[in-house]
Enzyme design. Sequence first.
Site, PDB file in Angstrom:
ATOM      1  N   MET A  30       0.835  -1.201   0.000  1.00 45.18           N
ATOM      2  CA  MET A  30       0.000   0.000   0.000  1.00 45.18           C
ATOM      3  C   MET A  30       0.873   1.255   0.000  1.00 45.18           C
ATOM      4  O   MET A  30       0.392   2.361   0.263  1.00 45.18           O
ATOM      5  CB  MET A  30      -0.949   0.000   1.204  1.00 45.18           C
ATOM      6  CG  MET A  30      -1.898  -1.198   1.170  1.00 45.18           C
ATOM      7  SD  MET A  30      -3.442  -0.929   2.044  1.00 45.18           S
ATOM      8  CE  MET A  30      -2.830  -0.718   3.709  1.00 45.18           C
ATOM      9  N   HIS A  34       8.970   1.304   3.341  1.00 45.84           N
ATOM     10  CA  HIS A  34      10.025   1.279   4.352  1.00 45.84           C
ATOM     11  C   HIS A  34      10.872   0.046   4.099  1.00 45.84           C
ATOM     12  O   HIS A  34      10.602  -0.728   3.162  1.00 45.84           O
ATOM     13  CB  HIS A  34       9.426   1.299   5.764  1.00 45.84           C
ATOM     14  CG  HIS A  34       8.389   0.234   6.011  1.00 45.84           C
ATOM     15  ND1 HIS A  34       8.682  -1.102   5.973  1.00 45.84           N
ATOM     16  CD2 HIS A  34       7.054   0.316   6.258  1.00 45.84           C
ATOM     17  CE1 HIS A  34       7.585  -1.803   6.229  1.00 45.84           C
ATOM     18  NE2 HIS A  34       6.580  -0.965   6.390  1.00 45.84           N
ATOM     19  N   HIS A  37       9.241  -3.373   3.370  1.00 47.57           N
ATOM     20  CA  HIS A  37       8.811  -3.594   1.985  1.00 47.57           C
ATOM     21  C   HIS A  37      10.020  -3.909   1.088  1.00 47.57           C
ATOM     22  O   HIS A  37       9.961  -4.776   0.222  1.00 47.57           O
ATOM     23  CB  HIS A  37       8.137  -2.337   1.418  1.00 47.57           C
ATOM     24  CG  HIS A  37       6.891  -1.914   2.139  1.00 47.57           C
ATOM     25  ND1 HIS A  37       6.790  -0.714   2.803  1.00 47.57           N
ATOM     26  CD2 HIS A  37       5.682  -2.513   2.270  1.00 47.57           C
ATOM     27  CE1 HIS A  37       5.578  -0.585   3.318  1.00 47.57           C
ATOM     28  NE2 HIS A  37       4.879  -1.669   3.018  1.00 47.57           N
ATOM     29  N   GLY A 147       4.951 -10.354   3.826  1.00 45.38           N
ATOM     30  CA  GLY A 147       5.696 -10.283   5.081  1.00 45.38           C
ATOM     31  C   GLY A 147       4.997 -11.049   6.189  1.00 45.38           C
ATOM     32  O   GLY A 147       3.775 -11.008   6.310  1.00 45.38           O
ATOM     33  N   VAL A 176      10.867  -7.357   9.490  1.00 45.90           N
ATOM     34  CA  VAL A 176      11.971  -6.405   9.606  1.00 45.90           C
ATOM     35  C   VAL A 176      11.661  -5.445  10.749  1.00 45.90           C
ATOM     36  O   VAL A 176      10.567  -4.877  10.817  1.00 45.90           O
ATOM     37  CB  VAL A 176      12.180  -5.638   8.286  1.00 45.90           C
ATOM     38  CG1 VAL A 176      13.327  -4.632   8.426  1.00 45.90           C
ATOM     39  CG2 VAL A 176      12.457  -6.620   7.154  1.00 45.90           C
TER      40      VAL A 176
HETATM   41  P1  AMP Z   1       1.432  -2.959   3.465  1.00 48.05           P
HETATM   42  O1  AMP Z   1       1.996  -1.891   2.570  1.00 48.05           O
HETATM   43  O2  AMP Z   1       1.392  -2.590   4.900  1.00 48.05           O
HETATM   44  O3  AMP Z   1       0.141  -3.530   2.935  1.00 48.05           O
HETATM   45  O4  AMP Z   1       2.474  -4.159   3.390  1.00 48.05           O
HETATM   46  C1  AMP Z   1       2.869  -4.719   2.172  1.00 48.05           C
HETATM   47  C2  AMP Z   1       3.677  -5.969   2.419  1.00 48.05           C
HETATM   48  O5  AMP Z   1       4.822  -5.648   3.209  1.00 48.05           O
HETATM   49  C3  AMP Z   1       2.890  -7.036   3.197  1.00 48.05           C
HETATM   50  O6  AMP Z   1       3.213  -8.316   2.674  1.00 48.05           O
HETATM   51  C4  AMP Z   1       3.417  -6.861   4.590  1.00 48.05           C
HETATM   52  O7  AMP Z   1       3.328  -8.023   5.371  1.00 48.05           O
HETATM   53  C5  AMP Z   1       4.866  -6.507   4.326  1.00 48.05           C
HETATM   54  N1  AMP Z   1       5.452  -5.827   5.478  1.00 48.05           N
HETATM   55  C6  AMP Z   1       4.994  -4.721   6.112  1.00 48.05           C
HETATM   56  N2  AMP Z   1       5.781  -4.415   7.166  1.00 48.05           N
HETATM   57  C7  AMP Z   1       6.757  -5.357   7.206  1.00 48.05           C
HETATM   58  C8  AMP Z   1       7.873  -5.613   8.063  1.00 48.05           C
HETATM   59  N3  AMP Z   1       8.162  -4.832   9.094  1.00 48.05           N
HETATM   60  N4  AMP Z   1       8.639  -6.689   7.796  1.00 48.05           N
HETATM   61  C9  AMP Z   1       8.374  -7.505   6.753  1.00 48.05           C
HETATM   62  N5  AMP Z   1       7.342  -7.316   5.909  1.00 48.05           N
HETATM   63  C10 AMP Z   1       6.550  -6.267   6.126  1.00 48.05           C
END
Ligand code: AMP
Length: 289
Positions: A30, A34, A37, A147, A176
């Site tokens: 989304m 960071h 991602h 993640g 992470v």
């Molecule tokens: P989001 O943008 O929050 O929808 O996350 C996109 C992808 O990044 C998803 O597969 C999350 O699980 C992964 N993700 C978000 N934060 C972390 C993190 N700290 N460590 C590993 N993967 C992450």
Amino acid sequence: MQEVTKLQDMRAWSRAERARGRRIGFVPTMGFLHEGHLQLVDRARQRADRVVLSIFVNPLQFGPQEDLAKYPRDLARDRRLAAERGVDCLFVPELEAMYPAEPLVRVAPGPMADPLEGAARPGHFGGVLTVVAKLFHIVEPDMAVFGRKDFQQAVLVRRMAADLDFGLEIDVAPTVRELDGLALSSRNSYLTADERRSALALSRALRAVEQAWRGGEAGPAALQRRGLEILKAPGVTPAYLELVDDELHSVARADARTVVVVAARVGATRLIDNVVLGEGVASDISVRA
Ligand code: AMP
């Protein structure tokens, strides 16, 4: 780095790459990228020849009281970070293209969406799986990386891919964290300095459970009590701390594969985290954010 907004251009790009024999890895996000991602991008790089990263804030997965309108966005920064990390194709579909009309047909996530985040956020996982299914159909990747930070989501995506024969591999990457243990999240940007300190209660609680388990305690009720003691810190409103297996059932005894999942509100921000007991918080990736 190629940047694509139109769905048909995305599909054409993927088909052209595949016609050249290239394996496509996909990282859906989304945005407000960071290091969490970007580590998913690295894993996709290692497992595929071309990497597609998508940025789409999916309204279907936000509840009416949730933060859709104020969800953090910075496309210029995301574009730079993605390009620097070696993303081959940045896919940024427009809302009207993804949902030209209210989608009437949606993915039903089934019982694994009922507990934990699903209980707190009704409809959330139906929205997640619906957009992930759409993105899989548009990007047509050979593999996709998610993640473990969003453990229930990763479990559900993997199960959807299997149950609905998507014919692609789902890779789940370790969480992470910042050096002090806080799991990276786009939502951390909502936290004040005080809240940021309070938020450490989540990873501390996970560590406390892990330590108690390593010390010989395998009863889930005792381990849960230990975790909640730490989670109940000033400024933190615990939502749950549970010990579950890889299908999200509560466990009768904790073992190395047991996952401790935690959620809490810090100020107005809901945060989640988890640890696999046999791996431990320390085995996750730590970065200076
Ligand atoms: P989001 O943008 O929050 O929808 O996350 C996109 C992808 O990044 C998803 O597969 C999350 O699980 C992964 N993700 C978000 N934060 C972390 C993190 N700290 N460590 C590993 N993967 C992450």
